[in-house]
Write an enzyme that holds these catalytic residues in place. Structure first.
Site, PDB file in Angstrom:
ATOM      1  N   GLU A  34       0.845  -1.195   0.000  1.00 31.19           N
ATOM      2  CA  GLU A  34       0.000   0.000   0.000  1.00 31.19           C
ATOM      3  C   GLU A  34       0.881   1.246   0.000  1.00 31.19           C
ATOM      4  O   GLU A  34       2.063   1.194   0.327  1.00 31.19           O
ATOM      5  CB  GLU A  34      -0.915  -0.019   1.239  1.00 31.19           C
ATOM      6  CG  GLU A  34      -1.919  -1.167   1.198  1.00 31.19           C
ATOM      7  CD  GLU A  34      -2.862  -1.174   2.401  1.00 31.19           C
ATOM      8  OE1 GLU A  34      -2.727  -0.306   3.290  1.00 31.19           O
ATOM      9  OE2 GLU A  34      -3.717  -2.073   2.451  1.00 31.19           O
ATOM     10  N   LYS A 187      -2.345  -2.642 -40.863  1.00 29.24           N
ATOM     11  CA  LYS A 187      -1.862  -3.568 -39.825  1.00 29.24           C
ATOM     12  C   LYS A 187      -2.956  -4.546 -39.422  1.00 29.24           C
ATOM     13  O   LYS A 187      -4.113  -4.171 -39.294  1.00 29.24           O
ATOM     14  CB  LYS A 187      -1.423  -2.765 -38.594  1.00 29.24           C
ATOM     15  CG  LYS A 187      -0.949  -3.634 -37.432  1.00 29.24           C
ATOM     16  CD  LYS A 187      -0.305  -2.807 -36.318  1.00 29.24           C
ATOM     17  CE  LYS A 187      -1.309  -2.193 -35.379  1.00 29.24           C
ATOM     18  NZ  LYS A 187      -0.699  -1.437 -34.288  1.00 29.24           N
ATOM     19  N   ASP A 213       4.317   7.187 -34.874  1.00 24.35           N
ATOM     20  CA  ASP A 213       3.112   6.624 -34.247  1.00 24.35           C
ATOM     21  C   ASP A 213       2.877   7.321 -32.912  1.00 24.35           C
ATOM     22  O   ASP A 213       3.752   8.022 -32.406  1.00 24.35           O
ATOM     23  CB  ASP A 213       3.284   5.117 -34.045  1.00 24.35           C
ATOM     24  CG  ASP A 213       1.947   4.363 -34.042  1.00 24.35           C
ATOM     25  OD1 ASP A 213       0.880   5.009 -34.140  1.00 24.35           O
ATOM     26  OD2 ASP A 213       1.971   3.109 -33.943  1.00 24.35           O
TER      27      ASP A 213
HETATM   28  C1  R5P Z   1      -2.143   1.063 -31.706  1.00 25.80           C
HETATM   29  O1  R5P Z   1      -2.627   0.941 -32.800  1.00 25.80           O
HETATM   30  C2  R5P Z   1      -1.027   2.007 -31.444  1.00 25.80           C
HETATM   31  O2  R5P Z   1      -1.107   3.138 -32.271  1.00 25.80           O
HETATM   32  C3  R5P Z   1       0.333   1.374 -31.606  1.00 25.80           C
HETATM   33  O3  R5P Z   1       0.582   1.117 -32.967  1.00 25.80           O
HETATM   34  C4  R5P Z   1       0.435   0.096 -30.838  1.00 25.80           C
HETATM   35  O4  R5P Z   1      -0.075   0.244 -29.547  1.00 25.80           O
HETATM   36  C5  R5P Z   1       1.876  -0.356 -30.757  1.00 25.80           C
HETATM   37  O5  R5P Z   1       1.937  -1.520 -29.989  1.00 25.80           O
HETATM   38  P1  R5P Z   1       3.199  -2.449 -30.060  1.00 25.80           P
HETATM   39  O6  R5P Z   1       4.420  -1.559 -29.911  1.00 25.80           O
HETATM   40  O7  R5P Z   1       3.039  -3.376 -28.885  1.00 25.80           O
HETATM   41  O8  R5P Z   1       3.175  -3.166 -31.363  1.00 25.80           O
END
Ligand code: R5P
Length: 288
Positions: A34, A187, A213
């Site tokens: 906690e 994707k 991203d």
């Molecule tokens: C989801 O679509 C987000 O924009 C990222 O592309 C995603 O969360 C990336 O996740 P990871 O790095 O685990 O592939």
């Protein structure tokens, strides 16, 4: 302004950008797990509370204690600045019975605070945070133009490539602000670390590609996109993200895939952070 004792660089940067003092919420972890929290004993009516929500579980519980504690100490209006807003990607029930965590975490925060400012929350199936936190004034900022400026400086003429369709909003904002071409991949996700990425129908031979991203977690999305871009003849592949979670071996996997540079904002503290967002946050706080 209040901030937790483990976020001193971000707190100092935001307080300096705002020209306000800041005080710490000090945390003590009891042996049983906690937390004991200590706030300044008297607070003003208006409190800005900074808390990034990467690694969210302890932090959410601490917020649930801190916000009412701050009210008991004099705060009447509490605006939360959460540069990274957790749980925004679980925005639908992908199988029957699955909790739509985005909705529930957003509602929990909306019930606590009087306003929220965040950066690049993953808004894919909803258009705005208002849909999941009605009645809670909020501002969803984007760091994409800042990342675009960094990329334009480092890699003039780069092609900004979003690894999935949701990234169109970020590559478009970054590209348009700085005259860079942009496109997105397609994707498919089959598991936490199992994604497949198909490139857009564009000639990539000789292009300097920068994958952009909102968030990188395991990094597998970026690894797949980088591998495909290099196989298609890209001259180089770099990565720029707002939120650098990069869990486990994510960075090593990116290097192994041939990624040259990995850049991020400091919305999440990370070794790759090169783009500060304090000024972006401060401007939003002042206009809120
Ligand atoms: C989801 O679509 C987000 O924009 C990222 O592309 C995603 O969360 C990336 O996740 P990871 O790095 O685990 O592939």
């Amino acid at each position: 302004m209040l901030a937790f004792d483990d976020e001193q660089p971000a707190a100092a940067a935001l307080a300096a950008a705002l020209g306000v003092p800041w005080a710490q919420v000090q945390r003590h972890r009891f042996p049983d797990g906690e937390s004991k929290l200590r706030l300044p004993p008297a607070l003003p009516a208006e409190v800005l509370l900074l808390r990034g929500l990467h690694q969210p579980h302890d932090k959410l519980v601490e917020l649930l204690i801190t916000v009412p504690a701050a009210r008991a100490l004099g705060a009447q209006r509490i605006v939360l600045v959460a540069p990274y807003l957790a749980y925004m990607r679980q925005d639908m029930a992908f199988s029957p019975g699955e909790a739509v965590s985005q909705r529930h975490i957003a509602a929990l925060l909306a019930a606590q605070v009087d306003g929220l400012i965040t950066v690049d929350p993953h808004l894919h199936r909803i258009a705005s945070l208002d849909e999941v936190m009605p009645g809670c004034p909020n501002r969803a900022l984007t760091a994409a133009p800042l990342l675009g400026a960094w990329v334009a400086q480092q890699v003039p003429g780069a092609l900004l490539l979003g690894p999935d369709e949701e990234a169109l909003q970020w590559v478009a904002a970054a590209g348009q602000a700085h005259g860079l071409d942009h496109a997105v991949c397609h994707k498919q996700r089959f598991g936490d670390r199992d994604v497949r990425v198909a490139l857009p129908a564009l000639p990539l031979v000789g292009r300097a590609v920068v994958l952009l991203d909102d968030v990188a977690s395991t990094g597998r999305t970026l690894v797949e996109a980088a591998t495909a871009a290099l196989a298609a003849g890209a001259a180089s592949v770099d990565v720029a993200v707002t939120h650098a979670l990069f869990v486990g071996d994510a960075l090593a996997q990116l290097r192994a895939a041939g990624v040259r540079h990995v850049w991020s904002t400091d919305a999440v503290p990370h070794a790759t952070a090169v783009v500060p967002i304090a000024a972006l946050l401060a401007a939003a706080v002042q206009a809120f």
